[in-house]
Write a protein that holds these residues in place. Structure first.
Motif, PDB file in Angstrom:
ATOM      1  N   MET A  61       0.821  -1.220   0.000  1.00 27.84           N
ATOM      2  CA  MET A  61       0.000   0.000   0.000  1.00 27.84           C
ATOM      3  C   MET A  61       0.856   1.272   0.000  1.00 27.84           C
ATOM      4  SD  MET A  61      -3.125  -1.198   0.038  1.00 27.84           S
ATOM      5  CE  MET A  61      -4.260   0.003   0.619  1.00 27.84           C
ATOM      6  N   ALA A  62       2.042   1.191  -0.563  1.00 23.36           N
ATOM      7  CA  ALA A  62       2.900   2.381  -0.666  1.00 23.36           C
ATOM      8  C   ALA A  62       3.094   2.706  -2.140  1.00 23.36           C
ATOM      9  CB  ALA A  62       4.251   2.130  -0.011  1.00 23.36           C
ATOM     10  N   ALA A 117      -7.062  -4.407   2.977  1.00 27.93           N
ATOM     11  CA  ALA A 117      -5.927  -3.797   3.678  1.00 27.93           C
ATOM     12  C   ALA A 117      -6.129  -2.306   3.899  1.00 27.93           C
ATOM     13  CB  ALA A 117      -4.635  -4.036   2.893  1.00 27.93           C
ATOM     14  N   GLU A 118      -6.937  -1.673   3.054  1.00 26.60           N
ATOM     15  CA  GLU A 118      -7.139  -0.227   3.181  1.00 26.60           C
ATOM     16  C   GLU A 118      -7.786   0.162   4.502  1.00 26.60           C
ATOM     17  OE1 GLU A 118      -9.289   1.205  -0.228  1.00 26.60           O
ATOM     18  OE2 GLU A 118      -7.984   0.109  -1.583  1.00 26.60           O
ATOM     19  N   ASN A 122      -2.665   1.598   9.779  1.00 29.96           N
ATOM     20  CA  ASN A 122      -1.281   1.736   9.327  1.00 29.96           C
ATOM     21  C   ASN A 122      -1.203   1.893   7.819  1.00 29.96           C
ATOM     22  OD1 ASN A 122      -0.153   1.550  11.902  1.00 29.96           O
ATOM     23  ND2 ASN A 122      -0.174  -0.668  11.832  1.00 29.96           N
ATOM     24  N   TYR A 123      -1.962   1.082   7.091  1.00 29.08           N
ATOM     25  CA  TYR A 123      -1.962   1.193   5.633  1.00 29.08           C
ATOM     26  C   TYR A 123      -2.623   2.496   5.190  1.00 29.08           C
ATOM     27  CZ  TYR A 123      -0.377  -3.632   5.182  1.00 29.08           C
ATOM     28  OH  TYR A 123       0.345  -4.782   5.248  1.00 29.08           O
ATOM     29  N   GLN A 124      -3.653   2.925   5.898  1.00 25.44           N
ATOM     30  CA  GLN A 124      -4.311   4.179   5.532  1.00 25.44           C
ATOM     31  C   GLN A 124      -3.355   5.352   5.692  1.00 25.44           C
ATOM     32  OE1 GLN A 124      -7.486   4.337   4.101  1.00 25.44           O
ATOM     33  NE2 GLN A 124      -6.568   6.272   3.571  1.00 25.44           N
ATOM     34  N   ARG A 125      -2.561   5.346   6.764  1.00 24.49           N
ATOM     35  CA  ARG A 125      -1.567   6.416   6.943  1.00 24.49           C
ATOM     36  C   ARG A 125      -0.534   6.391   5.827  1.00 24.49           C
ATOM     37  NH1 ARG A 125      -2.560   5.347  12.434  1.00 24.49           N
ATOM     38  NH2 ARG A 125      -0.945   3.772  12.564  1.00 24.49           N
ATOM     39  N   LEU A 126      -0.147   5.199   5.388  1.00 24.69           N
ATOM     40  CA  LEU A 126       0.818   5.087   4.295  1.00 24.69           C
ATOM     41  C   LEU A 126       0.211   5.601   2.989  1.00 24.69           C
ATOM     42  CD1 LEU A 126       3.728   4.228   3.850  1.00 24.69           C
ATOM     43  CD2 LEU A 126       2.897   1.930   3.335  1.00 24.69           C
ATOM     44  N   GLY A 131       0.236   9.594  -3.055  1.00 26.71           N
ATOM     45  CA  GLY A 131      -0.818  10.188  -3.873  1.00 26.71           C
ATOM     46  C   GLY A 131      -1.957   9.230  -4.139  1.00 26.71           C
ATOM     47  N   ALA A 132      -1.890   8.024  -3.585  1.00 29.54           N
ATOM     48  CA  ALA A 132      -2.921   7.012  -3.839  1.00 29.54           C
ATOM     49  C   ALA A 132      -4.019   7.107  -2.788  1.00 29.54           C
ATOM     50  CB  ALA A 132      -2.304   5.620  -3.806  1.00 29.54           C
ATOM     51  N   THR A 133      -5.228   6.772  -3.207  1.00 32.78           N
ATOM     52  CA  THR A 133      -6.338   6.707  -2.264  1.00 32.78           C
ATOM     53  C   THR A 133      -6.831   5.280  -2.091  1.00 32.78           C
ATOM     54  OG1 THR A 133      -7.947   7.150  -4.002  1.00 32.78           O
ATOM     55  CG2 THR A 133      -7.096   9.054  -2.783  1.00 32.78           C
ATOM     56  N   SER A 134      -6.353   4.377  -2.963  1.00 33.75           N
ATOM     57  CA  SER A 134      -6.798   2.988  -2.902  1.00 33.75           C
ATOM     58  C   SER A 134      -5.713   2.096  -3.502  1.00 33.75           C
ATOM     59  CB  SER A 134      -8.095   2.808  -3.688  1.00 33.75           C
ATOM     60  OG  SER A 134      -7.837   2.965  -5.077  1.00 33.75           O
ATOM     61  N   ILE A 135      -5.866   0.792  -3.309  1.00 31.50           N
ATOM     62  CA  ILE A 135      -4.927  -0.163  -3.894  1.00 31.50           C
ATOM     63  C   ILE A 135      -4.997  -0.116  -5.414  1.00 31.50           C
ATOM     64  CG2 ILE A 135      -6.531  -2.111  -3.773  1.00 31.50           C
ATOM     65  CD1 ILE A 135      -2.735  -2.281  -3.157  1.00 31.50           C
TER      66      ILE A 135
END
Length: 195
Positions: A61-62, A117-118, A122-126, A131-135
């Motif tokens: 998710m980065a 995972a979204e 932790n993944y939401q902060r990443l 610039g991503a809002t989703s996987i």
């Protein structure tokens, strides 16, 4: 890491006593070859620990911006301050070889099957650091040139390794299998060319 690192560094016994563990393992065994220790470090504290004590981090998710602006500077600075070599940064990415007209379908499928995972803070902060809002935004999809360009962007951001999650698309099981096979073969050929 206080226990794992000496256990994997062998041969030799592991003698560790700290606030969490008491380990006195007299076995004199160790790996045949060096075995890197990579941890799932996403936030500032864990990235510092990974840089100081591990061989790198494995991400999910980065996007490129999160890696370039958040992950790479923190982990490499911590490694340098600890006198350690530059750490590995493994970017986990969904990848789909498809026609340009199918890229939106690939992103929608990524959001449908990988979005759980979204919901992790932790993944939401990443995601918020990039610039991503989703996987689906992180998904590298398109033809061979688009995928090669997407993977280069991750390398330029600081990713040293890629962990590819094959993302097949199609309407039938046979379509999904064929899509997965094509993507796998393309990634394998690309990896071979890079060696």
């Amino acid at each position: 890491l206080d226990v794992l690192t000496p256990a994997l560094s062998g041969p030799g016994p592991v003698d560790v006593e700290n606030d969490t563990f008491t380990v006195h393992n007299p076995l004199d065994i160790g790996p045949v070859a060096p075995l890197p220790v990579l941890i799932a470090a996403l936030g500032p504290v864990m990235l510092r620990i990974a840089g100081e004590q591990a061989d790198g981090t494995i991400l999910w998710m980065a996007d490129e911006r999160a890696i370039a602006d958040h992950v790479t500077p923190r982990i490499t600075e911590a490694a340098a301050a600890a006198g350690r070599p530059a750490p590995r940064i493994v970017a986990g990415l969904p990848v789909c070889l498809c026609r340009p007209s199918e890229v939106d379908a690939a992103r929608e499928r990524a959001n449908r099957i990988l979005a759980e995972a979204e919901t992790s803070p932790n993944y939401q902060r990443l995601l918020d650091r990039g610039g991503a809002t989703s996987i689906g935004d992180i998904c590298v999809a398109g033809d061979e040139e688009a995928i090669a360009a997407g993977l280069r962007r991750y390398a330029e951001a600081g990713a040293t390794d890629l962990s590819v999650r094959l993302l097949p698309i199609g309407d039938t099981l046979d379509d999904l299998r064929a899509s997965k096979r094509r993507t796998r073969e393309m990634i394998a050929a690309l990896a071979k060319d890079l060696r």
